[in-house]
Design an enzyme around this catalytic site. Structure first.
Site: not given
Ligand code: AMP
Length: 208
Positions: A13, A88, A123, A156, A167
């Site tokens: 997004k 959301r 990541r 992270r 999430r």
């Protein structure tokens, strides 16, 4: 043009919002970025939400809705804007519909959970120079060491697999019902998030 981008974190997004922002010369409003800005500046809101964001849970509706209401009346939004990360949940979607403007289009980027988990949990970030790497798609020359500055890479908190999975669960439970809500008012277009950023941008441009 007033646009909403929907889709799970990791579906691309943010990349598409930046592309649309350039193409139509309208601001990209990411509620995640606004909230992270509050944390970085240690504002009253920032202190209140830091631990919530670390776990990937949703920040209270009243905080986010107020931030969006304030942002969309700024002068750079006169021609339009792209909302990324808002709404959301259904409550936020209904609040958005009570605001003083009409949304032109809601674009939902779809992507399977397994692809997102692979994308996000591979990541690694350099805490010194902020370079971002990926174990499969963009590996470092030496494992765990930043190519750019030689520092040890970290993962992270919000890229860790457990947070990504959490999430996604929140997305399915809270955010997905919005898709039916917007398709009910004929604003919704759905896009396949699998492919390069350029391929997805091309699909989006075909909607206009
Ligand atoms: P994002 O950068 O969009 O992935 O958002 C990062 C985090 O910010 C989310 O996991 C939430 O904790 C918080 N957040 C962003 N947008 C919202 C929103 N509209 N409502 C509640 N929390 C949000």
């Amino acid at each position: 043009m007033k646009l909403v981008l929907l889709g799970p974190s990791g579906a691309g997004k943010g990349t598409q919002a930046k592309f649309l922002s350039k193409a139509y010369d309208i601001p990209h409003i990411s509620t995640g970025d606004i909230l992270r800005g509050h944390i970085a500046r240690s504002t009253e809101i920032g202190l209140q939400i830091e631990h919530i964001m670390d776990t990937g849970k949703l920040v209270p509706d009243e905080i986010v809705i107020e931030l969006v209401r304030e942002r969309v009346i700024e002068p750079d939004c006169a021609k339009g804007f792209i909302l990324d990360g808002f709404p959301r949940n259904l409550y936020q979607a209904k609040e958005l519909c009570t605001m003083d403007f009409e949304i032109d289009k809601v674009i939902c980027i779809r992507l399977d959970d397994e692809v997102i988990i692979k994308r996000m949990s591979g990541r690694f970030t350099c805490p010194e120079c902020n370079s971002v790497y990926h174990t499969d798609y963009y590996p470092t020359k030496e494992k765990g060491i930043c190519d750019a500055c030689g520092s040890a890479l970290i993962q992270r908190e919000d890229d860790k697999e457990a947070t990504v999975v959490n999430r996604l669960k929140i997305y399915h439970d809270m955010t997905e019902p919005i898709i039916a809500f917007f398709s009910g008012v004929h604003l919704l277009s759905e896009i396949d998030g699998l492919g390069t950023a350029e391929e997805i941008s091309a699909q989006i441009m075909n909607l206009f």
